[in-house]
Motif scaffolding. Structure first.
Motif, PDB file in Angstrom:
ATOM      1  N   THR A  42     -11.085  26.908   6.859  1.00 20.32           N
ATOM      2  CA  THR A  42     -10.643  28.078   6.094  1.00 20.32           C
ATOM      3  C   THR A  42      -9.347  28.634   6.662  1.00 20.32           C
ATOM      4  O   THR A  42      -8.442  29.023   5.915  1.00 20.32           O
ATOM      5  CB  THR A  42     -11.737  29.165   6.115  1.00 20.32           C
ATOM      6  OG1 THR A  42     -12.928  28.641   5.528  1.00 20.32           O
ATOM      7  CG2 THR A  42     -11.301  30.403   5.347  1.00 20.32           C
ATOM      8  N   ALA A  43      -9.225  28.655   7.980  1.00 21.39           N
ATOM      9  CA  ALA A  43      -7.989  29.131   8.606  1.00 21.39           C
ATOM     10  C   ALA A  43      -6.809  28.242   8.215  1.00 21.39           C
ATOM     11  O   ALA A  43      -5.712  28.746   7.913  1.00 21.39           O
ATOM     12  CB  ALA A  43      -8.153  29.165  10.124  1.00 21.39           C
ATOM     13  N   LEU A  44      -7.031  26.938   8.197  1.00 22.86           N
ATOM     14  CA  LEU A  44      -5.954  26.026   7.803  1.00 22.86           C
ATOM     15  C   LEU A  44      -5.585  26.227   6.338  1.00 22.86           C
ATOM     16  O   LEU A  44      -4.403  26.228   5.970  1.00 22.86           O
ATOM     17  CB  LEU A  44      -6.371  24.575   8.044  1.00 22.86           C
ATOM     18  CG  LEU A  44      -6.702  24.160   9.480  1.00 22.86           C
ATOM     19  CD1 LEU A  44      -6.842  22.652   9.564  1.00 22.86           C
ATOM     20  CD2 LEU A  44      -5.651  24.665  10.458  1.00 22.86           C
ATOM     21  N   ARG A  45      -6.585  26.372   5.480  1.00 19.98           N
ATOM     22  CA  ARG A  45      -6.320  26.590   4.054  1.00 19.98           C
ATOM     23  C   ARG A  45      -5.555  27.886   3.832  1.00 19.98           C
ATOM     24  O   ARG A  45      -4.707  27.963   2.936  1.00 19.98           O
ATOM     25  CB  ARG A  45      -7.638  26.604   3.282  1.00 19.98           C
ATOM     26  CG  ARG A  45      -8.280  25.221   3.136  1.00 19.98           C
ATOM     27  CD  ARG A  45      -9.651  25.305   2.470  1.00 19.98           C
ATOM     28  NE  ARG A  45      -9.584  25.999   1.185  1.00 19.98           N
ATOM     29  CZ  ARG A  45      -9.201  25.447   0.041  1.00 19.98           C
ATOM     30  NH1 ARG A  45      -8.861  24.169   0.020  1.00 19.98           N
ATOM     31  NH2 ARG A  45      -9.173  26.153  -1.067  1.00 19.98           N
ATOM     32  N   ALA A  46      -5.822  28.889   4.642  1.00 22.59           N
ATOM     33  CA  ALA A  46      -5.073  30.136   4.537  1.00 22.59           C
ATOM     34  C   ALA A  46      -3.608  29.921   4.906  1.00 22.59           C
ATOM     35  O   ALA A  46      -2.695  30.436   4.241  1.00 22.59           O
ATOM     36  CB  ALA A  46      -5.702  31.204   5.434  1.00 22.59           C
ATOM     37  N   LEU A  47      -3.363  29.146   5.957  1.00 15.78           N
ATOM     38  CA  LEU A  47      -1.987  28.846   6.351  1.00 15.78           C
ATOM     39  C   LEU A  47      -1.240  28.092   5.267  1.00 15.78           C
ATOM     40  O   LEU A  47      -0.035  28.268   5.077  1.00 15.78           O
ATOM     41  CB  LEU A  47      -1.982  28.022   7.638  1.00 15.78           C
ATOM     42  CG  LEU A  47      -2.391  28.742   8.924  1.00 15.78           C
ATOM     43  CD1 LEU A  47      -2.556  27.734  10.046  1.00 15.78           C
ATOM     44  CD2 LEU A  47      -1.357  29.800   9.302  1.00 15.78           C
ATOM     45  N   LEU A  48      -1.963  27.245   4.544  1.00 20.06           N
ATOM     46  CA  LEU A  48      -1.362  26.421   3.495  1.00 20.06           C
ATOM     47  C   LEU A  48      -1.226  27.166   2.170  1.00 20.06           C
ATOM     48  O   LEU A  48      -0.680  26.618   1.214  1.00 20.06           O
ATOM     49  CB  LEU A  48      -2.203  25.162   3.282  1.00 20.06           C
ATOM     50  CG  LEU A  48      -2.238  24.182   4.459  1.00 20.06           C
ATOM     51  CD1 LEU A  48      -3.388  23.191   4.284  1.00 20.06           C
ATOM     52  CD2 LEU A  48      -0.907  23.450   4.586  1.00 20.06           C
ATOM     53  N   GLY A  49      -1.739  28.381   2.099  1.00 18.82           N
ATOM     54  CA  GLY A  49      -1.692  29.129   0.857  1.00 18.82           C
ATOM     55  C   GLY A  49      -2.753  28.721  -0.142  1.00 18.82           C
ATOM     56  O   GLY A  49      -2.700  29.100  -1.309  1.00 18.82           O
ATOM     57  N   GLN A  50      -3.741  27.951   0.326  1.00 18.95           N
ATOM     58  CA  GLN A  50      -4.817  27.493  -0.549  1.00 18.95           C
ATOM     59  C   GLN A  50      -6.020  28.422  -0.521  1.00 18.95           C
ATOM     60  O   GLN A  50      -6.923  28.284  -1.338  1.00 18.95           O
ATOM     61  CB  GLN A  50      -5.253  26.083  -0.141  1.00 18.95           C
ATOM     62  CG  GLN A  50      -4.153  25.048  -0.245  1.00 18.95           C
ATOM     63  CD  GLN A  50      -4.572  23.699   0.298  1.00 18.95           C
ATOM     64  OE1 GLN A  50      -5.680  23.528   0.814  1.00 18.95           O
ATOM     65  NE2 GLN A  50      -3.681  22.708   0.226  1.00 18.95           N
ATOM     66  N   GLN A  51      -6.043  29.358   0.423  1.00 16.37           N
ATOM     67  CA  GLN A  51      -7.138  30.313   0.541  1.00 16.37           C
ATOM     68  C   GLN A  51      -6.561  31.721   0.611  1.00 16.37           C
ATOM     69  O   GLN A  51      -5.781  32.046   1.507  1.00 16.37           O
ATOM     70  CB  GLN A  51      -7.971  30.032   1.799  1.00 16.37           C
ATOM     71  CG  GLN A  51      -9.034  31.068   2.097  1.00 16.37           C
ATOM     72  CD  GLN A  51     -10.070  31.160   0.988  1.00 16.37           C
ATOM     73  OE1 GLN A  51     -10.692  30.168   0.639  1.00 16.37           O
ATOM     74  NE2 GLN A  51     -10.250  32.358   0.419  1.00 16.37           N
ATOM     75  N   ARG A  52      -6.935  32.539  -0.345  1.00 10.15           N
ATOM     76  CA  ARG A  52      -6.436  33.913  -0.373  1.00 10.15           C
ATOM     77  C   ARG A  52      -7.073  34.722   0.746  1.00 10.15           C
ATOM     78  O   ARG A  52      -8.280  34.642   0.985  1.00 10.15           O
ATOM     79  CB  ARG A  52      -6.759  34.548  -1.723  1.00 10.15           C
ATOM     80  CG  ARG A  52      -6.220  35.960  -1.891  1.00 10.15           C
ATOM     81  CD  ARG A  52      -6.533  36.478  -3.274  1.00 10.15           C
ATOM     82  NE  ARG A  52      -6.035  37.831  -3.453  1.00 10.15           N
ATOM     83  CZ  ARG A  52      -6.177  38.533  -4.566  1.00 10.15           C
ATOM     84  NH1 ARG A  52      -6.792  37.978  -5.619  1.00 10.15           N
ATOM     85  NH2 ARG A  52      -5.707  39.763  -4.650  1.00 10.15           N
ATOM     86  N   LEU A  53      -6.256  35.514   1.432  1.00 17.19           N
ATOM     87  CA  LEU A  53      -6.752  36.374   2.482  1.00 17.19           C
ATOM     88  C   LEU A  53      -7.343  37.646   1.886  1.00 17.19           C
ATOM     89  O   LEU A  53      -6.816  38.198   0.918  1.00 17.19           O
ATOM     90  CB  LEU A  53      -5.628  36.746   3.451  1.00 17.19           C
ATOM     91  CG  LEU A  53      -5.016  35.622   4.291  1.00 17.19           C
ATOM     92  CD1 LEU A  53      -3.903  36.191   5.160  1.00 17.19           C
ATOM     93  CD2 LEU A  53      -6.062  34.939   5.150  1.00 17.19           C
ATOM     94  N   SER A  54      -8.415  38.127   2.501  1.00 18.02           N
ATOM     95  CA  SER A  54      -8.962  39.435   2.139  1.00 18.02           C
ATOM     96  C   SER A  54      -8.201  40.546   2.851  1.00 18.02           C
ATOM     97  O   SER A  54      -8.259  41.709   2.451  1.00 18.02           O
ATOM     98  CB  SER A  54     -10.451  39.497   2.519  1.00 18.02           C
ATOM     99  OG  SER A  54     -11.170  38.439   1.927  1.00 18.02           O
ATOM    100  N   GLY A  55      -7.512  40.184   3.905  1.00 19.92           N
ATOM    101  CA  GLY A  55      -6.700  41.127   4.659  1.00 19.92           C
ATOM    102  C   GLY A  55      -5.838  40.373   5.635  1.00 19.92           C
ATOM    103  O   GLY A  55      -6.108  39.221   5.964  1.00 19.92           O
ATOM    104  N   GLY A  56      -4.767  41.024   6.102  1.00 14.93           N
ATOM    105  CA  GLY A  56      -3.872  40.377   7.044  1.00 14.93           C
ATOM    106  C   GLY A  56      -2.747  39.641   6.349  1.00 14.93           C
ATOM    107  O   GLY A  56      -2.517  39.804   5.149  1.00 14.93           O
ATOM    108  N   SER A  57      -2.051  38.815   7.108  1.00 13.10           N
ATOM    109  CA  SER A  57      -0.891  38.121   6.555  1.00 13.10           C
ATOM    110  C   SER A  57      -0.745  36.734   7.144  1.00 13.10           C
ATOM    111  O   SER A  57      -1.312  36.410   8.195  1.00 13.10           O
ATOM    112  CB  SER A  57       0.390  38.923   6.838  1.00 13.10           C
ATOM    113  OG  SER A  57       0.606  39.048   8.232  1.00 13.10           O
ATOM    114  N   VAL A  58       0.018  35.913   6.443  1.00 14.64           N
ATOM    115  CA  VAL A  58       0.290  34.546   6.874  1.00 14.64           C
ATOM    116  C   VAL A  58       1.793  34.313   6.833  1.00 14.64           C
ATOM    117  O   VAL A  58       2.491  34.805   5.935  1.00 14.64           O
ATOM    118  CB  VAL A  58      -0.444  33.513   5.982  1.00 14.64           C
ATOM    119  CG1 VAL A  58      -0.062  33.686   4.522  1.00 14.64           C
ATOM    120  CG2 VAL A  58      -0.170  32.092   6.446  1.00 14.64           C
TER     121      VAL A  58
END
Length: 254
Positions: A42-58
């Motif tokens: 999930t952390a990797l998908r967030a970095l790739l823009g494939q997983q929307r964050l509920s909070g915070g930033s990438v």
């Protein structure tokens, strides 16, 4: 730089990521460790823009070379065609790959040691061969940021060594910023500068590998008794980690 800052991801009422922060600059490597279901992918998908964050930033480059655990392709593409796909981000939607794209793909396949698979059908390759082709695809993007999800999982020992050695070369010689997940702390000790441990309480432990990958932290992470020893090489020795259920390794010098 590629980073997560105070990142949160929720699946329903479950916190998959909770206040996760880490960053990697060019010329550095970061390893993410944790049991299954702890949020590494999930952390990797967030970095790739494939997983929307509920909070915070990438923070991430527009193009990132990505090596997933698995990939399913509907069409029986040749291996070289899969690698050429890595250059797709540089082209328009309707454009076709040119000679330059194929030259870059061929060079990437040489770099990962799979030139002999150029005309092989990707869907007929072994798991390890697929993984090295996907690494070539990531290199063909031309990005200096690489994200790899358990890249050694399908590899035999020789190819594990080849892949880890290649990642080290990319970091040292070409200044890549590299993030990879792994279940093997020794891989982190071998090639990573920093590590992120996805702890059971939902928190993360982040820092230089020598200060984070310790018996007590790994025991808390995996709920397995651990021991750190050392192996002597021709010129230097390096730390290794072994579970205590391997009695034959308990006599390793500390």
């Amino acid at each position: 730089m590629i980073s997560l800052t105070h990142a949160f991801v929720k699946f329903g009422t479950r916190d998959v990521l909770r206040d996760v922060s880490f960053s990697v600059v060019q010329g550095r490597t970061l390893a993410i460790l944790g049991p299954n279901g702890r949020g590494k992918t999930t952390a990797l998908r967030a970095l790739l823009g494939q997983q929307r964050l509920s909070g915070g930033s990438v923070t991430a480059p527009e193009i990132v070379g990505y090596v997933p655990q698995t990939i399913n392709l509907a069409h029986p593409y040749r291996a070289i065609d899969v690698v050429v796909m890595g250059s797709a981000a540089h082209r328009g939607w309707l454009s076709q790959p040119g000679r330059g794209d194929r030259d870059k793909a061929a060079a990437a396949m040489r770099r990962t040691g799979v030139s002999h698979l150029v005309d092989s059908s990707f869907d007929r390759l072994s798991g390890g061969e697929k993984q090295m082709v996907l690494l070539a695809r990531a290199l063909a993007t031309g990005s200096r940021a690489l994200i790899l999800d358990e890249p050694t999982a399908a590899l035999d020992l020789r190819n594990q060594i080849n892949l880890l050695s290649l990642l080290t070369e990319l970091r040292r010689e070409e200044g890549h910023a590299i993030i990879f997940t792994t279940h093997d702390p020794n891989h982190a000790l071998s090639i990573a500068d920093e590590a992120v441990l996805m702890m059971p309480d939902g928190k993360t432990l982040t820092g230089p590998v020598d200060t984070v990958i310790l018996p007590e932290t790994l025991e808390a992470l995996y709920d397995v008794s651990m021991r750190v020893g050392s192996l002597a090489g021709d010129e230097t020795s390096r730390r290794i980690v072994v579970p205590k259920f391997m009695p034959e390794l308990q006599r390793l010098p500390s």
